[in-house]
Design an enzyme around this catalytic site. Structure first.
Site, PDB file in Angstrom:
ATOM      1  N   GLN A 621      20.920  52.835 -92.939  1.00 58.26           N
ATOM      2  CA  GLN A 621      19.755  53.676 -92.710  1.00 58.26           C
ATOM      3  C   GLN A 621      18.524  53.109 -93.392  1.00 58.26           C
ATOM      4  O   GLN A 621      17.418  53.173 -92.873  1.00 58.26           O
ATOM      5  CB  GLN A 621      20.017  55.094 -93.230  1.00 58.26           C
ATOM      6  N   HIS A 691      21.134  62.545 -89.975  1.00 56.75           N
ATOM      7  CA  HIS A 691      22.515  62.069 -89.981  1.00 56.75           C
ATOM      8  C   HIS A 691      23.203  62.599 -91.234  1.00 56.75           C
ATOM      9  O   HIS A 691      22.678  62.441 -92.347  1.00 56.75           O
ATOM     10  CB  HIS A 691      22.574  60.534 -90.011  1.00 56.75           C
TER      11      HIS A 691
END
Length: 802
Positions: A621, A691
């Site tokens: 990420q 997420h």
């Protein structure tokens, strides 16, 4: 070398200072030693010029005019450089650094005859270029040496820049002299011109006015500046000009006693700090209060830097002992070492980075540290409103000029000249060049998995409910007819976004699917992977444009681009701003998928989690961008486990190609320590991550505790990457906490639902009286009468009914 762009002030420097014709021109003031009778006279003019010029230099026609001691005094008190037309005596050379002495050509002596024009001629004779167009590569920086952008200069533009003391360059696209800010108002005052070591590249140091240097409205052509002390100064000046009652900064400005006390307090705490992290923490506090005092008294950071520069230029140094009262004052280091000092107290409140500062480590805070947790989960400020003044003209241009505006803007922003702004299906074989069989198979597998999952979401039959005998209500889906899918492109290749949006649109039955993606600079095409996906999902065309112009084209339509009913897809701040604009414009009649923000992940891990798995999830990420948010919520993690995670993050990060981005992202990322699983999930639900990754024992048991998340990745073997590409779920997810209100993209995102009702005479008998009663109290007699007439004709109306 730094070239002096000002003429000599000459003997009549006092008159020149009074008229200030040169002071406004900033840069390097060159004064003639022969115009002064003594060392004190020179010092007087230095003091007069110091606040208005970056440098004050002295032309020395005869070394014997001043003794060596006198020259040392001048060089220690403001003279930046000596310009000489002869060789200095050896004793002078032994004492004065060579870097502080520059020769002036005999062609422009004596010094009293030196003018701006003659300096310009000398300068132009110094520089050279091997470019075929005869231009000079020019780096533009601000007064703090921060790069604003790269441009080009011609000999004529240099002459004009020196003569006018402003930013003047050469525009290659327009093939003409370019005066910066002439049309935009973002003007520049020229401070100095530097030449590189090979004399073929220039550096313009300028004072930039207006919204910024870049035509996109950012401070630089590489985006907005990552502010440090300059950003702090900007913020404090804004607080001073626009006082916010009740703010701490405003209180400091109005309470000098408090401000001075805080400076002394923070300075003391800095001396007591021991670790690198504590030292950085305490220094940051001290800088804040020191800057507040400077701003309160009208002193700029540039004033401070000028003094630092002059101290650095001193040839002789004082001994520098501390005052006795500070040497005899008892130190607090023992208290700090025992856990009682200010630095130790702060360390207890907020555990910070583990390990050395040069490693890529996350910050660490405890869930009990409210301020630390708040800082960790606070998302970056969105700047959509600030860029609307740049987006609005783009939208207006596309609305009024259609295809021609798209072609013009694509050339301007993407550097690509197009003959037509749209690629029509079926797409020619040339657009698939470079696509390997392995990539086709990977895309096919991903498309099929996404299709299966989204097809399962498709409502096959209408929902039918009998609410009363004779009253039948139903609800059924209809596809949104025309959808526009924005696929980020340019240097990036994002076929995953194309399939995550294109497949559900195809499954939902949208009649027309339009892709929009900026063309590559190399060949003016979009990537073959995106074209392949477009062909697989039945896209009718690909708009060869990006940014706000692509959004505007799909929202309003052009000669080649059909107007769509809904626009979906991620993008930069200009895409986001344009999407927000069109959804609020009734003339567009165009909806969007969801608000957008930087990508984010929250990982919940426990003591049994694999540290390499956890680190890889965090880094997958972090590589998205420096403003991405990466949070690890650790349940009863030991110090040893945290250290292992930190080491794994660093080890994996330094092997990634985007390590520089990762380093900046991880710098503001955090491990939050908590004691229980319910506490961890409560923290996650409040944050509402895009997420959510569960790296905990029996992870599937805890899914029912999740109320707010874009998508959940359950268990050790479920990295976010699978959902991003091939598992079947959609990766277009709500960010910025919008998971509280929005779902990720799905089949229903490309549908709207219609309700219907059918009422029989029996049904009218069952609900008619209730309808008439409510209509009456609302004063809507027409509504009441529509039922009354029907019931009367059916003989269902009671005789005593009014």
């Amino acid at each position: 070398m730094t070239f002096p762009i000002l003429p000599l002030l000459g003997a009549d420097y006092s008159a020149a200072l009074e008229a200030k014709p040169f002071i406004k021109l900033a840069g390097e003031a060159v004064i003639d030693a022969s115009a002064f009778a003594s060392e004190d006279d020179v010092l007087q003019v230095i003091r007069s010029l110091a606040e208005n010029f970056r440098y004050v230099s002295l032309v020395l026609n005869a070394a014997e005019q001043f003794s060596l001691d006198q020259l040392v005094v001048l060089l220690n008190n403001g003279i930046y450089r000596l310009y000489v037309n002869s060789v200095l005596p050896q004793e002078f050379q032994d004492t004065i650094p060579a870097s502080r002495v520059a020769a002036i050509p005999a062609s422009v002596t004596p010094a009293a005859q030196i003018s701006l024009e003659s300096f310009t001629k000398v300068f132009l004779d110094l520089i050279e270029t091997d470019r075929k167009d005869g231009l000079y590569t020019t780096l533009v920086v601000d007064s703090n040496e921060r790069c604003l952008g790269l441009v080009y200069s011609s000999r004529e533009s240099i002459e004009q820049a020196i003569a006018k003391q402003i930013g003047v360059y050469f525009s290659r696209s327009r093939n003409e002299i370019w005066v910066k800010g002439l049309t935009s108002g973002n003007t520049q005052t020229l401070l100095s011109i530097d030449v590189d070591c090979d004399s073929d590249a220039l550096k313009f140091t300028v004072s930039q006015d207006g919204s910024g240097f870049c035509h996109l409205g950012t401070h630089t052509c590489f985006g907005d500046l990552a502010y440090g002390l300059n950003g702090l100064e900007h913020t404090l000046n804004d607080r001073k000009a626009n006082a916010v009652q009740g703010s701490y900064t405003n209180r400091l400005f109005n309470d000098e006693t408090l401000l001075n006390a805080k400076i002394k307090e923070e300075a003391e705490e800095l001396t007591e700090a021991t670790s690198k992290d504590e030292l950085a923490w305490e220094a940051a506090d001290l800088f804040y209060f020191a800057m507040a005092r400077l701003v309160a008294n009208g002193v700029s950071l540039q004033d401070v830097e000028r003094n630092l520069a002059m101290k650095n230029l001193k040839i002789t140094r004082r001994k520098g002992d501390a005052k006795a009262r500070f040497l005899t004052k008892a130190t607090s280091k023992d208290a700090s070492a025992n856990g009682n000092g200010p630095a130790a107290k702060k360390a207890k409140v907020a555990e910070r980075t583990l390990g050395a500062n040069d490693k890529i480590f996350l910050n660490v805070v405890s869930s009990s540290d409210v301020s630390g947790v708040t800082q960790a989960v606070t998302r970056p400020i969105q700047k959509t409103s600030e860029i609307m003044h740049l987006v609005n003209p783009i939208i207006d241009s596309v609305r009024s000029k259609g295809d021609s505006a798209l072609i013009e803007l694509t050339k301007k922003f993407d550097g690509v000249e197009l003959k037509a702004p749209v690629l029509e299906a079926p797409f020619a074989a040339e657009y698939f060049e470079g696509l390997t069989e392995e990539m086709k198979e990977s895309l096919d597998l991903s498309i099929e998995n996404v299709r299966k999952f989204h097809a399962a979401q498709l409502q096959k039959k209408p929902l039918v409910v009998t609410t009363q005998p004779g009253v039948i209500c139903s609800r059924f889906p209809r596809a949104i007819e025309k959808v526009g899918l924005y696929i980020p492109g340019g240097t990036a290749i994002l076929p995953s976004t194309a399939l995550m949006l294109g497949v559900p649109a195809q499954v939902a039955g949208c009649k027309e699917i339009v892709f929009a993606s900026p063309p590559r600079k190399s060949d003016g095409k979009v990537s073959p992977e995106v074209v392949y996906v477009a062909s697989k999902v039945g896209a009718s065309k690909i708009v060869l444009a990006g940014g706000a112009q692509a959004v505007a084209a799909m929202a309003y339509g052009t000669e080649s681009v059909p107007k769509v009913d809904k626009i979906l897809g991620p993008g930069n701040q200009f895409v986001t701003a344009a999407k927000m604009y069109v959804q609020n414009d009734t003339q567009a009649l165009c909806s969007i998928d969801m608000p957008a923000g930087p990508s984010e992940v929250l990982v919940i891990a426990d003591e049994d989690a694999d540290v390499d798995f956890v680190a890889s999830d965090l880094l997958s990420q972090a590589e998205h961008g420096i403003d991405s948010q990466v949070i690890l919520v650790g349940v009863k993690l030991s110090d040893k486990k945290i250290q292992e995670i930190q080491e794994a993050v660093h080890r994996q990060a330094i092997a990634l190609p985007r390590v520089d981005i990762v380093r900046q992202c991880i710098a503001h990322s955090t491990i939050i320590r908590c004691e229980t699983y319910p506490e961890a999930f409560d923290m996650s639900n409040k944050y509402a991550p895009e997420h959510l990754i569960l790296q905990i024992n029996e992870a599937d048991r805890y899914v029912p505790l999740v109320d707010n998340a874009g998508s959940i990745f359950v268990g050790a073997y479920t990295p976010e990457s699978c959902g991003d590409y091939s598992s079947g779920t959609n990766h277009t997810l709500p960010t910025y906490g919008y998971a509280r209100q929005y779902s990720g993209a799905n089949t229903t995102t490309f549908q709207k639902f219609i309700t219907s009702q059918q009422v029989t005479s029996e049904g009218l008998d069952n609900i008619g009286k209730a309808v008439m009663c409510i209509a009456k109290v609302e004063g809507l007699d027409g509504h009441r009468n529509a039922v009354k007439i029907r019931m009367s004709k059916l003989g269902l109306l009671p005789k005593d009914f009014e």
